[in-house]
Design a protein around this motif. Structure first.
Motif, PDB file in Angstrom:
ATOM      1  N   SER A 139       0.842  -1.194   0.000  1.00 16.71           N
ATOM      2  CA  SER A 139       0.000   0.000   0.000  1.00 16.71           C
ATOM      3  C   SER A 139       0.878   1.246   0.000  1.00 16.71           C
ATOM      4  O   SER A 139       2.014   1.214   0.470  1.00 16.71           O
ATOM      5  CB  SER A 139      -0.948   0.001   1.199  1.00 16.71           C
ATOM      6  N   GLY A 225      -9.465   0.819   2.813  1.00 20.06           N
ATOM      7  CA  GLY A 225      -9.464   0.263   4.159  1.00 20.06           C
ATOM      8  C   GLY A 225     -10.159  -1.081   4.228  1.00 20.06           C
ATOM      9  O   GLY A 225     -10.393  -1.616   5.325  1.00 20.06           O
ATOM     10  N   LYS A 236      -3.678  -6.846   1.330  1.00 17.17           N
ATOM     11  CA  LYS A 236      -3.625  -5.856   2.406  1.00 17.17           C
ATOM     12  C   LYS A 236      -4.800  -4.882   2.284  1.00 17.17           C
ATOM     13  O   LYS A 236      -5.357  -4.697   1.198  1.00 17.17           O
ATOM     14  CB  LYS A 236      -2.306  -5.073   2.352  1.00 17.17           C
ATOM     15  N   THR A 237      -5.147  -4.243   3.408  1.00 17.66           N
ATOM     16  CA  THR A 237      -6.291  -3.328   3.406  1.00 17.66           C
ATOM     17  C   THR A 237      -5.889  -1.866   3.229  1.00 17.66           C
ATOM     18  O   THR A 237      -6.760  -1.015   3.047  1.00 17.66           O
ATOM     19  CB  THR A 237      -7.078  -3.428   4.724  1.00 17.66           C
ATOM     20  N   LEU A 239      -4.757   1.834   4.529  1.00 11.66           N
ATOM     21  CA  LEU A 239      -5.062   2.555   5.763  1.00 11.66           C
ATOM     22  C   LEU A 239      -5.946   3.770   5.489  1.00 11.66           C
ATOM     23  O   LEU A 239      -5.597   4.637   4.698  1.00 11.66           O
ATOM     24  CB  LEU A 239      -3.769   3.032   6.430  1.00 11.66           C
ATOM     25  N   PRO A 241      -7.608   6.805   7.747  1.00  9.31           N
ATOM     26  CA  PRO A 241      -7.532   7.361   9.097  1.00  9.31           C
ATOM     27  C   PRO A 241      -8.851   7.178   9.854  1.00  9.31           C
ATOM     28  O   PRO A 241      -9.929   7.154   9.258  1.00  9.31           O
ATOM     29  CB  PRO A 241      -7.250   8.849   8.847  1.00  9.31           C
ATOM     30  N   SER A 242      -8.764   7.057  11.147  1.00 10.96           N
ATOM     31  CA  SER A 242      -9.959   6.900  11.986  1.00 10.96           C
ATOM     32  C   SER A 242     -10.754   8.209  12.007  1.00 10.96           C
ATOM     33  O   SER A 242     -10.210   9.282  11.736  1.00 10.96           O
ATOM     34  CB  SER A 242      -9.548   6.540  13.411  1.00 10.96           C
ATOM     35  N   MET A 261      -3.228   8.794   3.934  1.00  9.50           N
ATOM     36  CA  MET A 261      -3.950   7.526   3.819  1.00  9.50           C
ATOM     37  C   MET A 261      -3.131   6.620   2.907  1.00  9.50           C
ATOM     38  O   MET A 261      -2.225   7.091   2.207  1.00  9.50           O
ATOM     39  CB  MET A 261      -5.348   7.725   3.242  1.00  9.50           C
ATOM     40  N   ARG A 262      -3.419   5.339   2.947  1.00  9.64           N
ATOM     41  CA  ARG A 262      -2.691   4.397   2.096  1.00  9.64           C
ATOM     42  C   ARG A 262      -3.697   3.512   1.364  1.00  9.64           C
ATOM     43  O   ARG A 262      -4.699   3.084   1.940  1.00  9.64           O
ATOM     44  CB  ARG A 262      -1.732   3.532   2.926  1.00  9.64           C
TER      45      ARG A 262
END
Length: 426
Positions: A139, A225, A236-237, A239, A241-242, A261-262
């Motif tokens: 990612s 995500g 992979k998911t 990333l 952010p929360s 973000m990724r």
């Protein structure tokens, strides 16, 4: 060909029986059905010539072979794309180039290629970095390729109008203690111009009213995500952010132009397909069907597409991405078909600081009267002066891929009038 997508196998000994197991790629994902279910065995008393005596005491265990998996990827097309990536890697001196072609409506891949391949029968130490399928296992910050997704979210929520005029501060904007600059400074521009001209300042301004929970939920709805669900292992998911992180105004601003973000290559392919399939999030796949030892064919379970955008929002983003190509990334235009898309050029973070290396990318679509393909290209770790921009690395490869699809009959040339009419309708 087809490495590391196919993956490789490893032999193991168990009770004097040699087993073969898939380690990576398709071999790993479908290992259970590819493996033989039962070895053939004949037991009983032997005669003096050591032959089994065929009587009631003899027992026969028939061999049960595994299934075969047929991929959706034509080998000849895959090979042509791989050769293009090999040449491009030499030209741009990058770490790796990944390219994919996916049917926008079905999620079926026609090619998923990398410049970094290996011989599965003779894996050497130098091949170790190439064993991973980075299209799903790696990612990165997507840079400007995220802008059409944010634009679509804002349109869908009725928060912007493409013709709204936004002040762009001549390419220099202060947000708290941070300075945001545009590569191509503008005094002002429409919301659509912000996407076409790739204004970071414009993205910050039009997205500032997105609430943290809305931002988080919308990106997840586009597949970020989340696992894409492709039939490959070790995905992979990335990333997102929360919601709590999104409360930070500067952080929220940086995500609007692709930092903080990724995403994986596969997630971007999946999200861009929405813009040329009518607004649906689809599940990508590389298998066509599996064949049982009896010869019967079975199609693996498919997930239903999920409606993400209204037809109006989808058509607007589709139109804007065509304008990007017509007005700015002209090298991505190909006579006879409709093309649209967005470049991205993102600096790479290393040890908490942004390095001098870049990832250059282009994601978009090519379509004729009957077919629409999502095409993605990412050149990882460009560092040549003036040759790290996505428009100078990934976009020319995108063009060559479209030309190959035309040459091989996957796309049919449209009449100029029909091409103009369809583009106008969108």
């Amino acid at each position: 060909d087809l490495e590391p997508l196919i993956g490789y196998t490893r032999k193991t000994e168990h009770h004097n029986i040699t087993r073969v197991d898939g380690v990576k790629g398709v071999e790993k994902y479908y290992n259970d059905i590819l493996s033989a279910k039962q070895d053939g065995r004949l037991t009983g008393k032997r005669d003096i010539g050591f032959n089994i005596i065929a009587n009631k005491a003899a027992a026969i265990q028939t061999r049960q072979d595994g299934f075969d998996v047929t991929l959706s990827i034509p080998l000849s097309l895959q090979r042509k794309i791989e050769l293009e990536l090999d040449e491009a890697k030499k030209r741009y001196k990058v770490r790796e180039i990944i390219a994919g072609i996916m049917d926008s409506k079905t999620g079926k891949f026609l090619a998923l290629a990398t410049s970094n391949r290996f011989d599965p029968k003779h894996i050497q130490q130098k091949d170790y970095p190439h064993l991973n399928l980075n299209a799903i296992e790696y990612s990165y910050e997507p840079g400007s390729t995220i802008k059409p997704i944010i634009y679509a979210i804002l349109l869908q929520k009725g928060m912007v109008n493409p013709s709204d005029v936004i002040e762009l501060d001549n390419g220099y904007y202060k947000l708290k203690s941070y300075t945001i600059r545009d590569t191509h400074p503008l005094k002002s521009g429409s919301v659509e111009d912000i996407i076409v001209r790739s204004s970071n300042i414009g993205m910050v301004k039009i997205s500032k009213d997105l609430k943290p929970n809305e931002y988080y939920t919308a990106l997840h709805a586009f597949g970020f995500g989340e696992l894409s669900g492709i039939d490959l292992p070790y995905e992979k998911t990335g990333l997102v952010p929360s919601p709590k992180t999104f409360q930070n105004e500067v952080y929220r601003a940086s995500v609007s132009y692709g930092y903080g973000m990724r995403a994986t290559f596969m997630q971007l392919m999946r999200s861009y397909a929405i813009f040329s399939n009518g607004g649906y999030l689809i599940t990508p796949r590389i298998s066509e069907y599996v064949t049982a030892p009896s010869g019967e064919k079975y199609v693996p379970k498919r997930f239903e597409p999920i409606a993400i955008l209204s037809p109006q929002t989808t058509a607007q983003v589709h139109h804007t991405l065509i304008q990007v190509v017509k007005r700015v990334i002209k090298i991505a235009q190909v006579d006879g078909v409709i093309t649209g898309g967005k470049t991205g050029t993102a600096r790479i973070a290393l040890n908490g600081r942004y390095d001098s290396k870049y990832n250059g990318s282009f994601f978009g679509f090519a379509q004729d009267d009957n077919n629409a393909y999502t095409i993605g290209v990412v050149a990882f770790e460009s560092d040549i002066k003036d040759d790290y921009y996505g428009s100078r690395t990934a976009a020319p490869i995108f063009r060559r891929i479209v030309e190959i699809l035309l040459d091989d009959g996957y796309l049919k040339p449209m009449q100029p009038q029909a091409e103009a009419q369809q583009a106008e309708q969108e």
